[in-house]
Design an enzyme around this catalytic site. Structure first.
Site, PDB file in Angstrom:
ATOM      1  N   SER A   1      -1.874   4.702  -4.766  1.00  0.00           N
ATOM      2  CA  SER A   1      -2.544   5.156  -3.556  1.00  0.00           C
ATOM      3  C   SER A   1      -4.058   5.051  -3.628  1.00  0.00           C
ATOM      4  CB  SER A   1      -2.133   6.594  -3.237  1.00  0.00           C
ATOM      5  OG  SER A   1      -2.392   7.446  -4.335  1.00  0.00           O
TER       6      SER A   1
ATOM      7  N   HIS B   1       2.989   3.932   0.432  1.00  0.00           N
ATOM      8  CA  HIS B   1       2.064   2.936   0.982  1.00  0.00           C
ATOM      9  C   HIS B   1       2.699   1.564   1.146  1.00  0.00           C
ATOM     10  CE1 HIS B   1      -1.206   5.811   0.614  1.00  0.00           C
ATOM     11  NE2 HIS B   1      -0.656   6.149  -0.535  1.00  0.00           N
TER      12      HIS B   1
ATOM     13  N   LYS C   1       2.365   7.732   7.329  1.00  0.00           N
ATOM     14  CA  LYS C   1       1.392   6.677   7.044  1.00  0.00           C
ATOM     15  C   LYS C   1       1.687   5.499   7.976  1.00  0.00           C
ATOM     16  CE  LYS C   1       0.150   8.808   2.812  1.00  0.00           C
ATOM     17  NZ  LYS C   1       0.528   9.179   1.467  1.00  0.00           N
TER      18      LYS C   1
HETATM   19  C1  LIG Z   1       0.542  10.503   0.812  1.00  0.00           C
HETATM   20  C2  LIG Z   1       1.394  10.380  -0.386  1.00  0.00           C
HETATM   21  C3  LIG Z   1       2.416  11.299  -0.636  1.00  0.00           C
HETATM   22  C4  LIG Z   1       2.599  12.539   0.178  1.00  0.00           C
HETATM   23  O1  LIG Z   1       3.153  12.245   1.423  1.00  0.00           O
HETATM   24  P1  LIG Z   1       2.865  13.252   2.640  1.00  0.00           P
HETATM   25  O2  LIG Z   1       3.900  12.908   3.628  1.00  0.00           O
HETATM   26  O3  LIG Z   1       1.472  12.978   3.086  1.00  0.00           O
HETATM   27  O4  LIG Z   1       3.039  14.641   2.095  1.00  0.00           O
HETATM   28  C5  LIG Z   1       3.240  11.060  -1.717  1.00  0.00           C
HETATM   29  N1  LIG Z   1       3.050  10.000  -2.532  1.00  0.00           N
HETATM   30  C6  LIG Z   1       2.056   9.126  -2.330  1.00  0.00           C
HETATM   31  C7  LIG Z   1       1.896   7.968  -3.259  1.00  0.00           C
HETATM   32  C8  LIG Z   1       1.186   9.289  -1.263  1.00  0.00           C
HETATM   33  O5  LIG Z   1       0.179   8.448  -1.080  1.00  0.00           O
END
Ligand SMILES: *Cc1c(COP(=O)(O)O)cnc(C)c1O
Length: 392
Positions: free
Chosen positions: A183, A211, A242
């Site tokens: 990330s 992602h 996302k």
């Molecule tokens: C954003 C993210 C999460 C958490 O997801 P949310 O739905 O925002 O709680 C978990 N793992 C990774 C790699 C992320 O980038």
């Protein structure tokens, strides 16, 4: 009147220390719906800061779907999933996610954080072992700690070190866990090789595709689909806030694993179900993802334009083929100063500092979206060119 209490003094001192180290975090208060054109704290800024990779967070089709779903379902689920909060909309989304990802079954969670702290404690406990990439997302670290299994962290994508840890382990049950797309770095894990190690050492492989889902693979089916992998050892976690543009997450796996999560995953069982209107909206988001080749192609063109635009400049892009394009700076204060200089030129590029990234690797995290235009990326590149003399 402020509530003074002696117990606050230590916290105030620690907050002052964070501030002095350029590590104090602040809200940016947004006055617009998620979009590259933002109004943050009253300032108009072109932002490279969201994870809305396909530009769906503010898509007219999803706004219409959400309005219709609110009219149909109201706004609250009223209870947890296993009491009375699980609607036809939630069930249909779970089934659609299973079909879309090619797994036997899937289960929706309120957030990715909750999904990640659910899976490992459900599958492992004392006497078991987890093998985790050192750059995994914080939620995966927390999930591993909550499970009480032994936590072995291997250097980033270091398969030799992972292999050595696996072969030395005498744990009853083993699980390898990795981000698919890291990330804060944007690089992609060697998923086929990780699965081969999981096979060799009889381990589960949990892949966090936060992602990759919606962006990578045919029709945006994610990093595992891109790598062409399927196995009963695989557990996929994907997020829906996302690229999918809404909120929530899911775990997809074999029917047996999903049945077990339904019995034992505490962050699923002991929390109110998400609003059914979100589940219904997410079904429409899945449709847009599946037909989103043009959005993904546009995103790829922007990624290529950014990497070409910064080639030969002192700005050091980390090697990444994804929408996450970090510029490595190193020092915390310098990173913050560059982010502030960009902001003075009307651009919002977040400064990412420890503990989100390792000490000494502070960076500007440029994230691109299909909602950006070619002109937006050209403006970012030319502003960085202008700032290179002062900072790079
Ligand atoms: C954003 C993210 C999460 C958490 O997801 P949310 O739905 O925002 O709680 C978990 N793992 C990774 C790699 C992320 O980038």
């Amino acid at each position: 009147m402020p509530l003074e209490h002696p117990a606050h003094e230590a916290l105030q001192a620690q907050l002052a220390e964070l501030d002095a180290a350029s590590l104090k975090r602040q809200h940016r208060i947004q006055a617009h719906a998620c979009s590259p054109a933002t109004l943050a704290d009253g300032k108009s800024l072109l932002a490279f800061a969201s994870n809305d990779y396909l530009g769906l967070a503010n898509a007219p089709e999803l706004i219409a779907a959400a309005q219709a779903a609110a009219a149909r379902w109201g706004v609250g689920a009223g209870a947890s999933h296993l009491v009375s909060g699980h609607t036809e909309a939630h069930q249909a989304l779970d089934e659609a996610l299973a079909r879309f990802t090619g797994f036997e079954a899937a289960l929706g969670f309120a957030t990715g954080y909750l999904a990640n702290i659910a899976v490992m404690p459900a599958l492992l406990g004392r006497g078991d072992a987890i093998f985790a990439d050192r750059l995994n997302h914080a939620s995966l670290v927390d999930g591993a700690l909550l499970s009480r299994a032994e936590l072995n962290r291997y250097a980033h994508c270091d398969l030799t070190m992972l292999g050595a840890q696996l072969s030395a382990s005498r744990a009853r049950r083993k699980l390898i866990v990795t981000d698919s797309v890291f990330s804060m770095d944007g690089d992609v894990a060697p998923l086929a090789k990780l699965l081969a190690l999981a096979e060799q050492y009889d381990a589960w492989l949990l892949v966090d595709d936060a992602h990759g889902f919606g962006v990578l693979g045919p029709q945006g089916r994610g990093a595992l689909a891109e790598a062409g992998l399927s196995s009963g050892r695989l557990i996929l976690m994907g997020t829906l806030g996302k690229a999918a543009g809404v909120a929530g997450a899911f775990v997809a796996a074999s029917r047996t694993v999903i049945d077990w999560l339904l019995q034992t995953a505490r962050p699923y069982i002991f929390t109110t179900a998400t609003p059914p209107m979100l589940a219904a909206t997410l079904q429409e988001a899945l449709t847009l993802i599946a037909v989103g080749d043009e959005r993904r192609a546009h995103l790829q063109r922007l990624i290529a334009a950014l990497t070409a635009g910064l080639a030969g400049t002192p700005w050091q892009l980390l090697p990444s083929r994804t929408a996450i394009q970090p510029i490595l700076i190193g020092d915390n204060a310098r990173t913050l100063a560059i982010s502030q200089a960009l902001e003075a030129h009307g651009l919002h590029v977040p400064a990412i500092r420890p503990p989100t990234v390792p000490q000494g690797t502070a960076r500007l995290r440029v994230s691109l979206s299909a909602a950006h235009t070619a002109e937006d990326v050209a403006r970012l590149c030319s502003t960085l060119h202008d700032l290179a003399q002062d900072f790079a």
